[in-house]
Design an enzyme around this catalytic site. Structure first.
Site, PDB file in Angstrom:
ATOM      1  CB  THR A 120      -0.939   0.000   1.228  1.00  0.00           C
ATOM      2  OG1 THR A 120      -1.813  -1.120   1.115  1.00  0.00           O
ATOM      3  CG2 THR A 120      -1.755   1.276   1.317  1.00  0.00           C
TER       4      THR A 120
ATOM      5  CB  SER B  47       3.054  -6.886   0.961  1.00  0.00           C
ATOM      6  OG  SER B  47       2.595  -5.591   1.167  1.00  0.00           O
TER       7      SER B  47
ATOM      8  CG  HIS C 194       1.482  -9.427   4.455  1.00  0.00           C
ATOM      9  ND1 HIS C 194       0.193  -9.846   4.222  1.00  0.00           N
ATOM     10  CD2 HIS C 194       1.547  -8.156   3.986  1.00  0.00           C
ATOM     11  CE1 HIS C 194      -0.490  -8.851   3.653  1.00  0.00           C
ATOM     12  NE2 HIS C 194       0.314  -7.827   3.497  1.00  0.00           N
TER      13      HIS C 194
ATOM     14  CB  THR D 221      14.218   3.717  12.730  1.00  0.00           C
ATOM     15  OG1 THR D 221      14.624   4.932  13.355  1.00  0.00           O
ATOM     16  CG2 THR D 221      15.178   2.593  13.092  1.00  0.00           C
TER      17      THR D 221
ATOM     18  CB  CYS E  90     -14.398  -3.251  -3.320  1.00  0.00           C
ATOM     19  SG  CYS E  90     -12.817  -2.552  -3.217  1.00  0.00           S
TER      20      CYS E  90
END
Ligand code: PMP
Length: 374
Positions: A70, A195, A197, A233, A317
């Site tokens: 995202t 991503s 994950h 960081t 959606c």
């Protein structure tokens, strides 16, 4: 519990969790610190960065670690458009993009003119329409590699070739459902996002690989981490763990593709000949979208849930938005098919016995609700 919602997220590999824990323990230092330990941490970060670029096959690109796809999509869209908006204002986007693309563009609608590339009934972008739309005002084109609702695989290389004659147009690919799952050639693409994950890495880390990260305005300002393009960081344990998850998924890709294809076929065979069942066109083995025409997808999801099986609905959606799914609308699916649709998505850990259980449960749920089906 049988988990069949791997397009939403996946369970991290055990060894990836260990890598995350160990890196967090041994290298908790800030990669921007100039002391010895900070420099060691920075070297580890660069090793993870090189590994990620190498595994994607884009060694010469810049890799900016982010919190996930995202953010990467936001960075690509806002960061590139900010730099290019004086040379044009038209953006071309496929109709079936993820909300992290669609809603970012929607938020920029005062600044840019967004044109939508039509989709075929098979879930592919219409290349002829893209050719019609492309002109000298186009500064950004964004097309996903694999659609997250039906799994269709877009012709990325054909688009890259088509855009060769339009160097002003930055070509961005949201590769979130492709990386770690299918082999894709990203040469000719200007930036890709993903991503960790989604391929059995941990949550909270992803990346934007960009052909020229220097030509990107940051969207998060601060201490200048990640070449000044994404301050804050850096999540070193996440980045190291992501590189590992990517490597493991890549090594097992061939075997997993064959196995998941068999699962996909098995489930299709189970429901194919049932009345009022529609199988949406697909592409990748890990995503299968089925409609129970006349029922609500949510009812099917809940009935499977009662049997311990976790799948997704695609009737809305994102379930919070409560509108008919854009991807299914774009491919011309009827309201009934959209409302009755569920998404089953396999992962690298999905076992044959779980698919058998899913098939039995689908049969039982069908019997339970067949009165309402059309
Ligand atoms: N793009 C696609 C195609 C996706 O499937 C997803 C996850 N649903 C995203 C972007 C966003 O990923 P994340 O939620 O990890 O930021």
């Amino acid at each position: 519990m049988v988990y069949m919602d791997n397009a939403a997220t996946t369970k991290p590999y055990k060894s990836v969790m260990e890598t995350y824990m160990n890196t967090g323990d041994d290298y908790y230092f800030n990669t921007a610190s100039i002391h010895t330990k900070g420099r060691e941490a920075a070297r580890l970060l660069e090793a993870a960065r090189a590994q990620v670029k190498g595994l994607i096959g884009l060694e010469e690109y810049d890799c900016i670690f982010t919190s996930g796809a995202t953010e990467s999509n936001n960075l690509a869209i806002q960061g590139i458009i900010e730099k290019k908006k004086r040379s044009g204002t038209t953006i071309l986007v496929s109709e079936i993009e993820h909300p992290s693309i669609m809603n970012t563009l929607e938020a920029m609608k005062e600044e840019v003119r967004v044109k939508y590339i039509r989709t075929t009934a098979g879930g592919m972008i219409d290349l002829a329409h893209l050719e019609e739309l492309i002109d000298e005002d186009v500064i950004f084109v964004t097309i996903m590699a694999v659609n997250n609702i039906i799994g269709s695989v877009q012709p990325i290389q054909e688009v890259a070739r088509l855009l060769e004659g339009h160097p002003k147009a930055h070509f961005h690919v949201d590769a979130t459902q492709a990386v770690g799952k299918i082999q894709m050639d990203y040469r000719g693409v200007d930036s890709i996002s993903f991503s960790s994950h989604k391929f059995h890495g941990i949550k909270g880390i992803g990346a934007l690989l960009s052909r020229d990260g220097g030509k990107l305005s940051p969207i998060i300002y601060g201490g200048g981490h990640e070449y000044g393009k994404r301050s804050g960081t850096v999540n070193l344990p996440g980045a190291v763990a992501m590189a590992r998850a990517m490597r493991i998924s890549g090594e097992a890709m061939k075997e997993n593709t064959a196995r998941l294809s068999r699962y996909n076929e098995q489930v299709q065979d189970k429901v194919r000949n049932l009345k009022s069942i529609h199988i949406h066109p697909g592409g990748v083995p890990h995503i299968l979208n089925i409609s129970f025409i006349g029922a609500q997808g949510e009812v099917v999801v809940n009935a499977l849930g009662k049997r311990g099986i976790m799948v997704s609905t695609t009737s809305a959606c994102a379930s919070k938005l409560r509108k008919l799914n854009e991807t299914l609308s774009a491919i011309g699916s009827s309201k009934e098919k959209i409302e009755g649709s569920i998404r089953i998505s396999f992962g690298n850990m999905t076992a044959q016995a779980e698919v058998d259980q899913l098939c039995d449960a689908l049969g039982a749920v069908y019997e339970e609700i067949k009165e309402v089906l059309e």
